[in-house]
Enzyme design. Structure first.
Site, PDB file in Angstrom:
ATOM      1  N   GLU A 277       0.831  -1.214   0.000  1.00 27.21           N
ATOM      2  CA  GLU A 277       0.000   0.000   0.000  1.00 27.21           C
ATOM      3  C   GLU A 277       0.866   1.265   0.000  1.00 27.21           C
ATOM      4  O   GLU A 277       0.563   2.227  -0.697  1.00 27.21           O
ATOM      5  CB  GLU A 277      -0.960   0.010   1.197  1.00 27.21           C
ATOM      6  CG  GLU A 277      -1.963  -1.135   1.230  1.00 27.21           C
ATOM      7  CD  GLU A 277      -2.820  -1.225  -0.024  1.00 27.21           C
ATOM      8  OE1 GLU A 277      -3.069  -0.186  -0.659  1.00 27.21           O
ATOM      9  OE2 GLU A 277      -3.219  -2.343  -0.386  1.00 27.21           O
ATOM     10  N   ASP A 358       3.757  -4.160  -5.747  1.00 25.05           N
ATOM     11  CA  ASP A 358       4.305  -5.451  -5.303  1.00 25.05           C
ATOM     12  C   ASP A 358       5.835  -5.395  -5.297  1.00 25.05           C
ATOM     13  O   ASP A 358       6.480  -5.843  -4.339  1.00 25.05           O
ATOM     14  CB  ASP A 358       3.859  -6.587  -6.245  1.00 25.05           C
ATOM     15  CG  ASP A 358       2.413  -7.004  -5.979  1.00 25.05           C
ATOM     16  OD1 ASP A 358       1.829  -6.539  -4.994  1.00 25.05           O
ATOM     17  OD2 ASP A 358       1.884  -7.810  -6.788  1.00 25.05           O
TER      18      ASP A 358
HETATM   19 ZN    ZN Z   1      -2.566  -2.432  -4.660  1.00 27.84          ZN
END
Ligand code: ZN
Length: 409
Positions: A277, A358
């Site tokens: 996030e 990611d």
């Molecule tokens: Zn995301």
């Protein structure tokens, strides 16, 4: 263009987009596979995997029914001039165009919502319940509906009133002024969503003292992210499914973790999700999506400004005279192929951003922990492991699990 031709175009768009969506749903269902991918083998047993296949089947079949119902309803409204009929029925009672439009959209929204409540009810209390996801009580279901109505009436009503006022008082140049207003409004919502709107539906609490908080503190210091902006939300009030998201711009930025996420993951995995996030923030995804949505809004409003004064749009919908609210509906359908394309581009961008977030989590924290968290999240929500590539291309805002795991290796 003559009204008959406009109606023909509107009907064609509605029918083609309905068929297109149903075909995509169908091929996606047919793409189901019986074998468990090696990457998640440890997380699934045969029984649970079969359950996930059944869940997707139930969901898709149910969506065939709801989509058919909504499609036939709107088709009927278009063919029999239902929108125009409603306009002529309401018109004698109002001599102000803004009030007329507010009541017109109010009636359409409430009637269509009442008609679809049985479907929403079935989706929540039958399908989600059957697979153990539903945590919504009848009371929450009803209060959510009422709060949604009030919020929709206040915000939607205010925006619609201003839009019609500007269209009538400024003429074709209204789009610039309303665009500035809409951009400001979205900025406001972006900034205050977690402090004003979300608390109406959920409870947000700061992260409690303990191992998780200490680990997050350590990570936050390393990457220079203010810790007082991390909150836990009682997602378990509605569903057993877990999630986390980033919201806000500038000082108002916040990361929200669902309590359901915290309950089912290790500290390592949670920090990895948090790192993902934070990645959205650090890679400037939030600010870019805001800027892109503003450009889109100006574009939509500009095209609207070329069409909203065309009396034939109202007549095509069965109206007897030009009405801005009728033209707004006609415009909504006529513009939908273009908004479909921009939506597609936005999904492509979003999938790219997910890979980037990611990668950020892998760089700054731990790729393995994130992989594990993603596997758990996917398995726990019984998500589709083999979505059809065409379905992914048109509908997915996140890349499918196996692609994300591959990229994390
Ligand atoms: Zn995301």
């Amino acid at each position: 263009m003559k009204p008959e031709l406009i109606l023909f175009v509107i009907l064609s768009i509605s029918i083609l987009s309905y068929l297109f969506d149903q075909i995509l749903d169908y091929i996606n269902l047919k793409a189901q596979r019986k074998d468990i991918p090696a990457e998640v083998e440890g997380f699934y047993n045969k029984e649970k995997y079969q359950k996930s296949l059944n869940y997707q089947k139930d969901q898709t079949r149910f969506s065939f029914i709801t989509a058919a119902f909504s499609f036939l309803l709107s088709l009927g409204m278009l063919i029999f001039g239902g929108f125009g009929w409603l306009d002529s029925e309401l018109r004698p009672f109002f001599n102000n165009e803004i009030t007329l439009a507010l009541v017109f959209f109010g009636v359409i929204m409430i009637v269509s919502d009442l008609l679809t409540i049985p479907f929403q009810w079935y989706g929540t209390f039958v399908i989600e319940e059957k697979y153990g996801f539903n945590k919504t009580t009848v009371k929450t279901f009803i209060t959510d509906k009422l709060k949604g109505y009030v919020l929709g009436a206040l915000i939607g009503g205010a925006l619609l009133s201003v839009l019609i006022y500007l269209i009538n008082s400024i003429g074709p140049d209204f789009w610039m002024w309303f665009g500035i207003l809409a951009a400001t409004f979205i900025l406001f919502v972006n900034m205050f969503y977690t402090s004003l709107i979300l608390p109406l539906f959920n409870k947000l609490t700061p992260l409690a003292e303990g191992e998780l908080k200490t680990s997050i503190e350590e990570f936050a210091r390393k990457i220079n992210f203010p810790l007082d902006n991390i909150f836990v939300m009682d997602g378990s009030k509605r569903s057993a499914k877990a999630n986390a998201f980033f919201s806000g711009i500038g000082k108002k930025k916040k990361i929200v973790l669902y309590d359901t996420l915290i309950n089912n993951h290790t500290t390592e995995e949670l920090v990895a999700v948090l790192a993902h996030e934070v990645g959205h923030f650090k890679k400037k995804h939030i600010i870019w999506s805001y800027l892109i949505s503003i450009i889109q809004i100006f574009f939509v409003l500009f095209v609207l400004s070329r069409m909203v004064f065309n009396e034939n749009l109202s007549i095509a919908l069965g109206g007897s005279q030009q009405a801005i609210h009728l033209n707004l509906i006609a415009f909504g359908i006529l513009f939908s192929p273009i908004s479909g394309i921009t939506g597609l581009l936005m999904s492509m961008l979003s999938r790219k951003n997910e890979f980037e977030a990611d990668a950020y989590a892998k760089e700054t924290f731990d790729g393995k922990a994130l992989s594990n968290a993603l596997k758990k999240l996917s398995v726990d929500s019984l998500s589709n492991l083999y979505p059809h590539p065409a379905y992914v291309f048109f509908h997915y805002s996140h890349p499918p699990l196996l692609q994300r795991l591959e990229a994390l290796k």
